[in-house]
Design an enzyme around this catalytic site. Sequence first.
Site, PDB file in Angstrom:
ATOM      1  N   LYS A  98       0.906  -1.065  -0.032  1.00 32.70           N
ATOM      2  CA  LYS A  98       0.042  -0.024  -0.063  1.00 32.70           C
ATOM      3  C   LYS A  98       0.753   1.172  -0.163  1.00 32.70           C
ATOM      4  CE  LYS A  98      -4.107  -1.922   2.079  1.00 32.70           C
ATOM      5  NZ  LYS A  98      -3.435  -3.261   1.801  1.00 32.70           N
ATOM      6  N   ASP A 134      -1.191  -2.201  -4.431  1.00 30.32           N
ATOM      7  CA  ASP A 134      -2.867  -2.362  -3.932  1.00 30.32           C
ATOM      8  C   ASP A 134      -3.506  -1.022  -4.236  1.00 30.32           C
ATOM      9  OD1 ASP A 134      -2.621  -4.626  -2.869  1.00 30.32           O
ATOM     10  OD2 ASP A 134      -2.574  -4.287  -0.603  1.00 30.32           O
ATOM     11  N   GLN A 163     -10.279  -1.184  -9.039  1.00 27.80           N
ATOM     12  CA  GLN A 163     -11.483  -1.442  -8.210  1.00 27.80           C
ATOM     13  C   GLN A 163     -12.647  -1.352  -8.874  1.00 27.80           C
ATOM     14  OE1 GLN A 163      -9.734   1.615  -6.018  1.00 27.80           O
ATOM     15  NE2 GLN A 163      -9.640   0.772  -4.230  1.00 27.80           N
ATOM     16  N   ARG A 184      -4.776  -6.948 -10.763  1.00 29.22           N
ATOM     17  CA  ARG A 184      -5.898  -7.629 -10.048  1.00 29.22           C
ATOM     18  C   ARG A 184      -7.083  -6.767  -9.916  1.00 29.22           C
ATOM     19  NH1 ARG A 184      -4.162  -6.940  -4.336  1.00 29.22           N
ATOM     20  NH2 ARG A 184      -2.677  -8.233  -4.717  1.00 29.22           N
ATOM     21  N   LYS A 187     -13.811  -5.852  -6.241  1.00 26.09           N
ATOM     22  CA  LYS A 187     -14.688  -5.028  -6.224  1.00 26.09           C
ATOM     23  C   LYS A 187     -14.543  -3.643  -5.522  1.00 26.09           C
ATOM     24  CE  LYS A 187     -18.148  -8.667  -5.717  1.00 26.09           C
ATOM     25  NZ  LYS A 187     -19.265  -9.410  -4.973  1.00 26.09           N
ATOM     26  N   GLY A 188     -13.858  -3.657  -4.398  1.00 23.16           N
ATOM     27  CA  GLY A 188     -13.201  -2.257  -3.926  1.00 23.16           C
ATOM     28  C   GLY A 188     -13.672  -2.221  -2.426  1.00 23.16           C
ATOM     29  N   ALA A 189     -13.024  -1.975  -1.452  1.00 22.59           N
ATOM     30  CA  ALA A 189     -13.150  -2.015  -0.033  1.00 22.59           C
ATOM     31  C   ALA A 189     -13.345  -0.850   0.598  1.00 22.59           C
ATOM     32  CB  ALA A 189     -11.911  -2.763   0.558  1.00 22.59           C
ATOM     33  N   HIS A 227     -13.986 -13.443  -3.815  1.00 24.09           N
ATOM     34  CA  HIS A 227     -14.632 -14.947  -2.968  1.00 24.09           C
ATOM     35  C   HIS A 227     -15.877 -14.996  -3.708  1.00 24.09           C
ATOM     36  CE1 HIS A 227     -12.104 -12.152  -0.220  1.00 24.09           C
ATOM     37  NE2 HIS A 227     -11.573 -13.378  -0.124  1.00 24.09           N
ATOM     38  N   ARG A 288     -11.501  -3.426   7.429  1.00 24.52           N
ATOM     39  CA  ARG A 288     -12.248  -3.631   6.325  1.00 24.52           C
ATOM     40  C   ARG A 288     -13.181  -5.150   6.261  1.00 24.52           C
ATOM     41  NH1 ARG A 288      -8.010  -0.331   4.965  1.00 24.52           N
ATOM     42  NH2 ARG A 288      -6.733  -2.117   4.357  1.00 24.52           N
TER      43      ARG A 288
HETATM   44  C1  LIG Z   1      -6.821 -10.780  -3.075  1.00 29.23           C
HETATM   45  C2  LIG Z   1      -7.495  -9.657  -3.004  1.00 29.23           C
HETATM   46  C3  LIG Z   1      -6.850  -8.594  -2.851  1.00 29.23           C
HETATM   47  C4  LIG Z   1      -7.627  -7.340  -2.526  1.00 29.23           C
HETATM   48  N1  LIG Z   1      -6.948  -6.008  -2.773  1.00 29.23           N
HETATM   49  C5  LIG Z   1      -7.828  -5.071  -2.591  1.00 29.23           C
HETATM   50  C6  LIG Z   1      -7.363  -3.782  -2.847  1.00 29.23           C
HETATM   51  O1  LIG Z   1      -5.854  -3.485  -3.431  1.00 29.23           O
HETATM   52  N2  LIG Z   1      -8.179  -2.682  -2.729  1.00 29.23           N
HETATM   53  C7  LIG Z   1      -9.365  -2.839  -2.393  1.00 29.23           C
HETATM   54  O2  LIG Z   1      -9.987  -1.780  -2.211  1.00 29.23           O
HETATM   55  N3  LIG Z   1     -10.050  -3.981  -2.068  1.00 29.23           N
HETATM   56  C8  LIG Z   1      -8.933  -5.112  -2.143  1.00 29.23           C
HETATM   57  N4  LIG Z   1      -9.629  -6.330  -2.092  1.00 29.23           N
HETATM   58  C9  LIG Z   1     -10.951  -6.448  -1.086  1.00 29.23           C
HETATM   59  C10 LIG Z   1     -12.172  -6.472  -2.285  1.00 29.23           C
HETATM   60  O3  LIG Z   1     -12.315  -5.077  -2.838  1.00 29.23           O
HETATM   61  C11 LIG Z   1     -13.510  -6.816  -1.455  1.00 29.23           C
HETATM   62  O4  LIG Z   1     -13.679  -5.915  -0.451  1.00 29.23           O
HETATM   63  C12 LIG Z   1     -13.447  -8.230  -0.733  1.00 29.23           C
HETATM   64  O5  LIG Z   1     -12.567  -9.156  -1.745  1.00 29.23           O
HETATM   65  C13 LIG Z   1     -14.897  -8.528  -0.928  1.00 29.23           C
HETATM   66  O6  LIG Z   1     -15.264  -8.762  -1.945  1.00 29.23           O
HETATM   67  P1  LIG Z   1     -15.801 -10.247  -2.930  1.00 29.23           P
HETATM   68  O7  LIG Z   1     -15.235 -10.176  -4.445  1.00 29.23           O
HETATM   69  O8  LIG Z   1     -14.997 -11.351  -2.279  1.00 29.23           O
HETATM   70  O9  LIG Z   1     -17.296 -10.347  -3.024  1.00 29.23           O
HETATM   71  P2  LIG Z   1     -18.433 -10.220  -1.953  1.00 29.23           P
HETATM   72  O10 LIG Z   1     -19.724 -10.203  -2.541  1.00 29.23           O
HETATM   73  O11 LIG Z   1     -18.159  -9.105  -0.892  1.00 29.23           O
HETATM   74  O12 LIG Z   1     -18.207 -11.686  -0.950  1.00 29.23           O
HETATM   75  C14 LIG Z   1     -18.569 -12.996  -1.820  1.00 29.23           C
HETATM   76  C15 LIG Z   1     -18.633 -13.900  -0.720  1.00 29.23           C
HETATM   77  O13 LIG Z   1     -17.097 -14.197  -0.041  1.00 29.23           O
HETATM   78  C16 LIG Z   1     -17.184 -14.136   1.271  1.00 29.23           C
HETATM   79  N5  LIG Z   1     -16.647 -13.098   1.970  1.00 29.23           N
HETATM   80  C17 LIG Z   1     -16.143 -11.896   1.471  1.00 29.23           C
HETATM   81  N6  LIG Z   1     -15.742 -11.034   2.220  1.00 29.23           N
HETATM   82  C18 LIG Z   1     -15.590 -11.653   3.332  1.00 29.23           C
HETATM   83  C19 LIG Z   1     -15.122 -11.403   4.779  1.00 29.23           C
HETATM   84  N7  LIG Z   1     -14.471 -10.302   4.961  1.00 29.23           N
HETATM   85  N8  LIG Z   1     -15.192 -12.354   5.573  1.00 29.23           N
HETATM   86  C20 LIG Z   1     -15.907 -13.499   5.359  1.00 29.23           C
HETATM   87  N9  LIG Z   1     -16.388 -13.789   4.142  1.00 29.23           N
HETATM   88  C21 LIG Z   1     -16.328 -12.832   3.181  1.00 29.23           C
HETATM   89  C22 LIG Z   1     -18.769 -14.012   1.719  1.00 29.23           C
HETATM   90  O14 LIG Z   1     -18.812 -15.777   1.595  1.00 29.23           O
HETATM   91  C23 LIG Z   1     -19.239 -13.513   0.395  1.00 29.23           C
HETATM   92  O15 LIG Z   1     -20.721 -13.950   0.214  1.00 29.23           O
HETATM   93  C24 LIG Z   1      -8.859  -7.464  -2.344  1.00 29.23           C
HETATM   94  C25 LIG Z   1      -9.608  -8.730  -2.052  1.00 29.23           C
HETATM   95  C26 LIG Z   1      -8.907 -10.013  -2.634  1.00 29.23           C
HETATM   96  C27 LIG Z   1      -9.399 -11.028  -2.521  1.00 29.23           C
END
Ligand SMILES: Cc1cc2nc3c(=O)[nH]c(=O)nc-3n(C[C@H](O)[C@H](O)[C@H](O)COP(=O)(O)OP(=O)(O)OC[C@H]3O[C@@H](n4cnc5c(N)ncnc54)[C@H](O)[C@@H]3O)c2cc1C
Length: 308
Positions: A98, A134, A163, A184, A187-189, A227, A288
């Site tokens: 970061k 990131d 994102q 990569r 979705k965005g956090a 995920h 987050r």
């Molecule tokens: C490898 C990686 C790197 C990332 N890098 C960044 C970055 O640089 N900048 C940024 O803004 N975001 C980053 N993120 C976070 C991302 O933006 C999402 O906030 C996060 O991945 C949740 O979105 P999702 O695609 O898993 O979908 P979602 O719809 O949120 O989740 C799908 C399913 O995954 C599971 N799940 C998701 N999150 C969680 C949790 N916290 N705890 C338990 N179960 C969960 C649940 O079963 C959920 O139903 C990263 C994520 C990953 C996987």
Amino acid sequence: MLGPVILAASRSDRMRRLISAAPVTKQVVDRFIPGETVADIVPIIEDLTAKGLELTMDVVGEDITAPEQATAARDAYLALIDHLKALELGEKVEMSVKLSMFGQALDGGHELALANVRPVVEAAAAIGTTVTLDAEDHTTLDSMFAIHEELRKDFPQTGCVIQAYLFRTEADARRLAASGSRVRLVKGAYKEPAEVAYQQKHEIDKAYVRILRILMEGAGYPMIGSHDPRLIAIAQELAHKAGRKLDEYEFQMLYGIRSEEHLRLAAEGHRMRVYTAYGTDWYGYFMRRLAEKPANLRFFLRSMVSKG
Ligand SMILES: Cc1cc2nc3c(=O)[nH]c(=O)nc-3n(C[C@H](O)[C@H](O)[C@H](O)COP(=O)(O)OP(=O)(O)OC[C@H]3O[C@@H](n4cnc5c(N)ncnc54)[C@H](O)[C@@H]3O)c2cc1C
């Protein structure tokens, strides 16, 4: 509705002090951040790679306030890379950084962050691996993309994150895909305003698919950071349609989330990289993770009450 509240708390110093000091927090944190030191994390790296998984390592920390902290962040990554050298895992273990932790938000921050991150990218290249930048909140992204472009002149394997929730990202994806970059897609956090980002889950998911298509059809190396089972299935379909082989894209998920799925995808022959965070400054990263899934917050609060 809880997500935005938790994300706002993730930027509060008062909450940081309260939660970081709570006696039970550490046990809950361990699910997502499985160590504080390099010595804690090396056995985890060995275990996961022995199971056929790849890793991207995050030394937790962000939003620093003094240049010395940026130097310390650089040194923490260099120490990690020194340990990785002995493990000889090459590109199986890369680094995620970061730029806010490397000084990006300080005076002269753009140049400072570039100066601090460059030695990390050099050291990673020297052991046969690479670094991914990131994506943090939207105000930092022009600087991040400029640093990414600069680093790629000497280290073309340097990756970056985009994102799906941001309106700008389709254009960023086209530019990066054309340049052949490792990208990569997540979705965005962060908590982003409606002027710059989609707010509804279904809009974000639709944008994710549109952007994924751009990356899969482009010249770069897509890294699917999600995920979400539906998006993972769509990614496989789009990769197949684009004629990509299994080693021409990869999946990435966070340590502690859907771990069975990590193993299932690896067993199917996919490249599956686990984003593994460690260190002591875990507050922002942990919050987050709570914001992404309300059930995590319920679990966290229950553990505090039951110990209280
Ligand atoms: C490898 C990686 C790197 C990332 N890098 C960044 C970055 O640089 N900048 C940024 O803004 N975001 C980053 N993120 C976070 C991302 O933006 C999402 O906030 C996060 O991945 C949740 O979105 P999702 O695609 O898993 O979908 P979602 O719809 O949120 O989740 C799908 C399913 O995954 C599971 N799940 C998701 N999150 C969680 C949790 N916290 N705890 C338990 N179960 C969960 C649940 O079963 C959920 O139903 C990263 C994520 C990953 C996987």
